[in-house]
Design an enzyme around this catalytic site. Structure first.
Site, PDB file in Angstrom:
ATOM      1  N   CYS A  48      90.176 -59.143  88.792  1.00 31.32           N
ATOM      2  CA  CYS A  48      91.099 -58.533  87.861  1.00 31.32           C
ATOM      3  C   CYS A  48      90.262 -57.913  86.624  1.00 31.32           C
ATOM      4  O   CYS A  48      89.395 -58.875  86.060  1.00 31.32           O
ATOM      5  CB  CYS A  48      92.267 -59.435  87.357  1.00 31.32           C
ATOM      6  SG  CYS A  48      93.343 -58.752  85.982  1.00 31.32           S
ATOM      7  N   CYS A  51      91.655 -60.495  83.382  1.00 28.56           N
ATOM      8  CA  CYS A  51      91.489 -61.828  83.106  1.00 28.56           C
ATOM      9  C   CYS A  51      90.496 -62.501  84.085  1.00 28.56           C
ATOM     10  O   CYS A  51      90.276 -63.541  84.037  1.00 28.56           O
ATOM     11  CB  CYS A  51      92.951 -62.576  83.524  1.00 28.56           C
ATOM     12  SG  CYS A  51      93.306 -62.326  85.105  1.00 28.56           S
ATOM     13  N   CYS A  97      98.478 -58.774  88.920  1.00 28.38           N
ATOM     14  CA  CYS A  97      97.732 -59.797  88.924  1.00 28.38           C
ATOM     15  C   CYS A  97      98.687 -61.088  88.544  1.00 28.38           C
ATOM     16  O   CYS A  97      99.667 -60.975  87.464  1.00 28.38           O
ATOM     17  CB  CYS A  97      96.736 -59.867  87.872  1.00 28.38           C
ATOM     18  SG  CYS A  97      95.734 -61.270  87.759  1.00 28.38           S
ATOM     19  N   CYS A 100      97.962 -62.438  84.923  1.00 28.83           N
ATOM     20  CA  CYS A 100      98.052 -61.850  83.750  1.00 28.83           C
ATOM     21  C   CYS A 100      98.842 -61.074  83.569  1.00 28.83           C
ATOM     22  O   CYS A 100      99.196 -60.531  82.780  1.00 28.83           O
ATOM     23  CB  CYS A 100      96.578 -61.544  82.953  1.00 28.83           C
ATOM     24  SG  CYS A 100      96.052 -60.017  83.958  1.00 28.83           S
ATOM     25  N   CYS A 120      96.767 -50.767  98.144  1.00 27.38           N
ATOM     26  CA  CYS A 120      96.453 -49.772  97.664  1.00 27.38           C
ATOM     27  C   CYS A 120      96.155 -49.699  96.035  1.00 27.38           C
ATOM     28  O   CYS A 120      96.976 -50.015  95.424  1.00 27.38           O
ATOM     29  CB  CYS A 120      97.392 -48.592  97.838  1.00 27.38           C
ATOM     30  SG  CYS A 120      96.798 -46.842  97.482  1.00 27.38           S
TER      31      CYS A 120
END
Length: 131
Positions: A48, A51, A97, A100, A120
């Site tokens: 990510c 984070c 995510c 976060c 995707c």
């Protein structure tokens, strides 16, 4: 996650590009075939961008032809939260995510075996770290 604190909005605005901020914080989408990872074949783990949580492996990445990086599975399904997205006059499954809350992209039921799932994702929400 390498850093246990979630960045503040001011820190994100300073650290992320305008597109990364728009995608991850406002649910934006990069144009097809424009993201840095849509055709990347490098080995590594996709983290990510907000984070640093590990989300996807290059081992599950495939060319869906959609113009966005696509994966048939997450590294750990508990790392990706899904929710219904009714924006733009469509009903889709949004991927976030779990650590976060950053918007990552959308999930579709048209992926390859073994899962039949297509994650995707937006390149702008990811950071590939070589293995």
């Amino acid at each position: 996650m390498s850093d246990t604190s979630i960045p503040t909005d001011a820190e994100l605005r300073e650290r992320l590009t305008p597109q990364q901020y728009e995608v991850t914080q406002n649910g934006g989408t990069e144009r097809a075939f424009t993201g840095i990872y849509h055709d990347t074949k490098d080995d590594g783990m996709y983290h990510c961008i907000v984070c640093d949580e590990v989300l996807f492996s290059s081992e599950t990445k495939y060319d869906s032809g959609s113009g966005w990086p696509s994966f048939y599975d997450a590294v750990d399904n508990s790392k990706v939260t899904i929710r219904e997205d009714r924006s733009h006059g469509m009903v889709r499954t949004e991927a976030l995510c779990a650590t976060c809350g950053a918007h990552l992209g959308h999930i579709f039921p048209d992926g390859p075996a073994p899962t039949g799932t297509r994650y995707c994702m937006n390149s702008a929400s990811l950071n590939l770290k070589s293995s």
